[in-house]
Design a protein around this motif. Sequence first.
Motif, PDB file in Angstrom:
ATOM      1  N   MET A   1      64.813  19.600  28.655  1.00 49.47           N
ATOM      2  CA  MET A   1      64.250  20.903  28.277  1.00 49.47           C
ATOM      3  C   MET A   1      64.736  21.996  29.225  1.00 49.47           C
ATOM      4  N   ARG A   2      64.760  23.210  28.719  1.00 48.54           N
ATOM      5  CA  ARG A   2      65.053  24.374  29.545  1.00 48.54           C
ATOM      6  C   ARG A   2      63.706  24.901  30.070  1.00 48.54           C
ATOM      7  N   ILE A   3      63.552  24.891  31.395  1.00 52.79           N
ATOM      8  CA  ILE A   3      62.243  25.132  32.009  1.00 52.79           C
ATOM      9  C   ILE A   3      62.287  26.316  32.958  1.00 52.79           C
ATOM     10  N   VAL A   4      61.229  27.113  32.939  1.00 46.85           N
ATOM     11  CA  VAL A   4      60.925  28.033  34.036  1.00 46.85           C
ATOM     12  C   VAL A   4      59.763  27.400  34.798  1.00 46.85           C
ATOM     13  N   LYS A 100      58.625  28.090  23.425  1.00 49.36           N
ATOM     14  CA  LYS A 100      58.428  27.229  22.248  1.00 49.36           C
ATOM     15  C   LYS A 100      57.254  26.280  22.449  1.00 49.36           C
ATOM     16  N   TYR A 101      57.163  25.664  23.648  1.00 41.90           N
ATOM     17  CA  TYR A 101      56.097  24.700  23.926  1.00 41.90           C
ATOM     18  C   TYR A 101      55.002  25.284  24.823  1.00 41.90           C
ATOM     19  N   GLY A 102      54.975  26.595  24.956  1.00 40.84           N
ATOM     20  CA  GLY A 102      53.926  27.246  25.732  1.00 40.84           C
ATOM     21  C   GLY A 102      54.054  27.017  27.224  1.00 40.84           C
ATOM     22  N   VAL A 177      56.607  14.784  33.989  1.00 35.93           N
ATOM     23  CA  VAL A 177      57.783  14.240  33.304  1.00 35.93           C
ATOM     24  C   VAL A 177      57.353  13.465  32.056  1.00 35.93           C
ATOM     25  N   ASP A 178      56.308  12.657  32.186  1.00 36.89           N
ATOM     26  CA  ASP A 178      55.776  11.919  31.029  1.00 36.89           C
ATOM     27  C   ASP A 178      55.239  12.876  29.968  1.00 36.89           C
ATOM     28  N   THR A 179      54.574  13.934  30.419  1.00 40.44           N
ATOM     29  CA  THR A 179      54.003  14.913  29.483  1.00 40.44           C
ATOM     30  C   THR A 179      55.103  15.588  28.673  1.00 40.44           C
ATOM     31  N   LEU A 180      56.141  16.042  29.340  1.00 46.94           N
ATOM     32  CA  LEU A 180      57.222  16.743  28.642  1.00 46.94           C
ATOM     33  C   LEU A 180      57.955  15.815  27.669  1.00 46.94           C
ATOM     34  N   LYS A 181      58.060  14.556  28.034  1.00 42.54           N
ATOM     35  CA  LYS A 181      58.698  13.583  27.139  1.00 42.54           C
ATOM     36  C   LYS A 181      57.901  13.484  25.835  1.00 42.54           C
ATOM     37  N   VAL A 183      55.738  15.704  24.677  1.00 36.58           N
ATOM     38  CA  VAL A 183      55.773  17.011  23.991  1.00 36.58           C
ATOM     39  C   VAL A 183      57.041  17.123  23.153  1.00 36.58           C
ATOM     40  N   GLU A 184      58.160  16.753  23.744  1.00 37.87           N
ATOM     41  CA  GLU A 184      59.440  16.848  23.052  1.00 37.87           C
ATOM     42  C   GLU A 184      59.508  15.894  21.855  1.00 37.87           C
ATOM     43  N   GLU A 185      58.900  14.719  22.011  1.00 44.23           N
ATOM     44  CA  GLU A 185      58.881  13.743  20.919  1.00 44.23           C
ATOM     45  C   GLU A 185      57.880  14.103  19.820  1.00 44.23           C
TER      46      GLU A 185
END
Length: 309
Positions: A1-4, A100-102, A177-181, A183-185
């Motif tokens: 993901m592209r993250i700030v 996109k994912y808040g 890291v688990d959360t973003l995985k 979210v993306e899925e």
Amino acid sequence: MRIVFMGTPDFAVPVLEALCDAGHEVAAVVTQPDKPRGRGKEMQYTPVKESALERGIEVYQPVKVKDEAFVQILKEINPDVIVVVAFGQILPSTILHMPKYGCINVHASLLPKYRGAAPIQWVIIDGEKETGITTMQMDEGLDTGDMMLKAVISIDEKETGGSLHDKLAGIGGTLIVDTLKQVEEGSIVLEKQDDSKSNYAKMLNKKLGRIDFEKSAEEIERLIRGLNPWPSAYTSLNGKTLKIWDADVRKEKTDIPPGEIIEVTNDEILVSTGDGILIINELQLEGKKRMDTESFLRGYKVEKGEKLG
């Protein structure tokens, strides 16, 4: 993901590092402005800024994130998600709903309990048996957004604010890291918070550390651990500030007034409290180094019947 990534203190650094190590594109880091520190009042970078610069990540330090000019910068960066860890500013709705994912927050407690600024210390002070990390979809309230994932750990009998801080910081990196995985899925399950189960972990200050010997020895011992290393628990001895860094509890009734020294051995100072006896193991007198009680008593005379506070 592209993250700030938005964060400021030491606690946020392992989360930033975990995102980078997991292969995410951290496009920018946002942290609080540098502040003068120490006797020389030299400007000092935040821990997150230091980590970001070491990794070659662009850093922004807006005085107010809600300023239109900075909001425009975020729009141009166009992140998929903004990850927030102990950043120190409230995000406006324009930022919360931009990616996109808040915006996802890594919070150092098991929500909905211990919302607010200092959950790590308050769980120890309040005598909780367990705590952990919660990832949360941020909304416009104070730590009120929908919960995502949780990691639970037990609080050790001699846990301090410092030791728990370090444990939770590492766990936060794994959990985001688990959360973003997920979210993306698209497999993440959001859970509403029960507001009736929440309480506010208010910000720490030095006054909070003043020991009230009318309280029980157990309450005082938890305060000592919770406020170690900052802002520390303290009392006074012969007009000088006395910090107490480690103590034990003896559940024994006594008629001696709270705060009075009951006994002095070679390596312990025993003090009466409102309920039970506090045994001081490590302390620091104003102008002196932190040391164990045995070392302290070699150079400073303390007698039975003296009063603390």
